[in-house]
Design an enzyme around this catalytic site. Structure first.
Site, PDB file in Angstrom:
ATOM      1  N   HIS A  30       5.299 -41.092  11.106  1.00  0.00           N
ATOM      2  CA  HIS A  30       5.273 -40.511  12.451  1.00  0.00           C
ATOM      3  C   HIS A  30       5.543 -39.008  12.392  1.00  0.00           C
ATOM      4  O   HIS A  30       4.851 -38.216  13.047  1.00  0.00           O
ATOM      5  CB  HIS A  30       6.316 -41.207  13.331  1.00  0.00           C
ATOM      6  CG  HIS A  30       6.570 -40.541  14.639  1.00  0.00           C
ATOM      7  ND1 HIS A  30       5.991 -40.960  15.815  1.00  0.00           N
ATOM      8  CD2 HIS A  30       7.355 -39.468  14.961  1.00  0.00           C
ATOM      9  CE1 HIS A  30       6.398 -40.175  16.807  1.00  0.00           C
ATOM     10  NE2 HIS A  30       7.237 -39.267  16.312  1.00  0.00           N
ATOM     11  N   GLU A  31       6.536 -38.620  11.608  1.00  0.00           N
ATOM     12  CA  GLU A  31       6.858 -37.195  11.508  1.00  0.00           C
ATOM     13  C   GLU A  31       5.730 -36.417  10.830  1.00  0.00           C
ATOM     14  O   GLU A  31       5.414 -35.294  11.224  1.00  0.00           O
ATOM     15  CB  GLU A  31       8.181 -37.005  10.757  1.00  0.00           C
ATOM     16  CG  GLU A  31       9.381 -37.653  11.419  1.00  0.00           C
ATOM     17  CD  GLU A  31       9.549 -37.262  12.880  1.00  0.00           C
ATOM     18  OE1 GLU A  31       9.142 -36.134  13.252  1.00  0.00           O
ATOM     19  OE2 GLU A  31      10.057 -38.085  13.663  1.00  0.00           O
ATOM     20  N   HIS A  72       3.078 -35.604  13.286  1.00  0.00           N
ATOM     21  CA  HIS A  72       3.353 -34.371  14.037  1.00  0.00           C
ATOM     22  C   HIS A  72       2.923 -33.146  13.233  1.00  0.00           C
ATOM     23  O   HIS A  72       2.375 -32.189  13.786  1.00  0.00           O
ATOM     24  CB  HIS A  72       4.853 -34.267  14.347  1.00  0.00           C
ATOM     25  CG  HIS A  72       5.283 -35.050  15.543  1.00  0.00           C
ATOM     26  ND1 HIS A  72       4.677 -34.937  16.779  1.00  0.00           N
ATOM     27  CD2 HIS A  72       6.289 -35.960  15.692  1.00  0.00           C
ATOM     28  CE1 HIS A  72       5.284 -35.734  17.641  1.00  0.00           C
ATOM     29  NE2 HIS A  72       6.253 -36.371  17.008  1.00  0.00           N
TER      30      HIS A  72
END
Length: 305
Positions: free
Chosen positions: A130-131, A134
């Site tokens: 998820h990071e 980003h």
């Protein structure tokens, strides 16, 4: 496209900053605000990642002192076709994580010890995916600049409160009220809107990177529960960075309402569950990712530090 959105956000926040400066101090106040905004934008572009990592006392690690954690990030970066980011650990019992950096070539990911010690290997992989999403979507630049400018606009509110605005300007009292109430509120709303819309996109892309949406759904549920129970003192001291975390680190932020920096965990899990169904009820790799079986909740977690 994200470059255009970033430019538009910076322009809006700068205009808001200048408008409040005009109301507080007239044309001179607007000019001063312009120079401050330019300086802060430049500073934020080059240094905001370092500032955020320092605020949360993150320590860089590598394959020697955190081999398992480092290898997970390394594998995920390869899956996403991204440069290897710098990897950090935050000594904090609250489970959480964030990414920062002005571009994929200068990115960093950070996870708390609370997250690494309470999640399975698959769940840790999903969170870091998820990071990295980003990073790949270039959200990290806009999120850190938004935090910097939102803090600056709030600073104007404090300035107005103590100095009372431009007494020669008939709109001075309006400027004081705008700086104290309207401008910080507007900055906060932009900050929240940016975070909330991008979290869903990062959830989806992160699930694709790690290979199984349900790993991330399970991780979000655990992190949300931990964030409610454990106070993150560094985040409480620096609330402008709250939108950067995968789950809001500030206590009491549980609803998908007007003042939440994140979508509700329930809504995010529902979206991931739907994605799981779209993918045929299993990961593209047939239920097995690069970290073992998706259903193995006893996967090894360490050594993390």
């Amino acid at each position: 496209m994200n470059y255009v959105r970033t430019a538009m956000l910076i322009a809006f926040m700068t205009a808001l900053f200048m408008g409040v400066g005009l109301l507080i101090g007239g044309s001179n106040g607007m000019l001063i605000a312009l120079f401050i905004a330019i300086g802060m934008n430049v500073f934020a572009y080059w240094n905001s990642d370092k500032m955020v990592l320092r605020m949360h006392r993150a320590k860089e690690v590598d394959q020697r002192n955190a081999p398992e954690y480092y290898r997970i990030v390394e594998q995920l970066a390869r899956n996403a076709d991204l440069p290897m980011p710098k990897v950090y650990i935050i000594d904090n019992p609250q489970p959480n994580a964030f990414a920062t950096g002005r571009n994929p070539e200068n990115a960093a990911v950070a996870a708390t010890t609370g997250l690494l010690n309470s999640l399975t290997r698959e769940e840790v992989a999903a969170v870091m995916a998820h990071e990295l999403a980003h990073v790949q979507n270039r959200d990290t630049l806009i999120m850190t600049i938004t935090a910097t400018l939102a803090g600056a606009i709030s600073m104007l509110g404090n300035f107005a409160f103590f100095f009372g605005g431009n007494r020669n300007n008939p709109l001075g009292i309006i400027g004081v009220l705008a700086a104290m109430i309207v401008a910080p509120f507007a900055a906060m709303m932009v900050q929240m809107a940016i975070s909330r819309t991008r979290e869903y996109a990062a959830d989806r892309r992160g699930a694709e990177i790690c290979g199984n949406p349900m790993w991330l759904a399970s991780a979000l549920q655990k992190i949300a529960g931990g964030a409610r129970r454990v106070v993150n003192e560094d985040a409480e001291r620096n609330p402008a960075t709250a939108h950067m975390f995968i789950i809001n680190p500030l206590n009491g932020q549980r609803m998908d309402g007007l003042f939440s920096t994140h979508p509700s965990t329930e809504n995010r899990i529902a979206a991931l569950t739907e994605l799981h169904r779209e993918m045929g009820g299993a990961s593209p790799q047939g239920g097995n990712g690069p970290w073992g079986r998706a259903g193995d909740t006893d996967a090894p977690r360490g050594p993390w530090s």
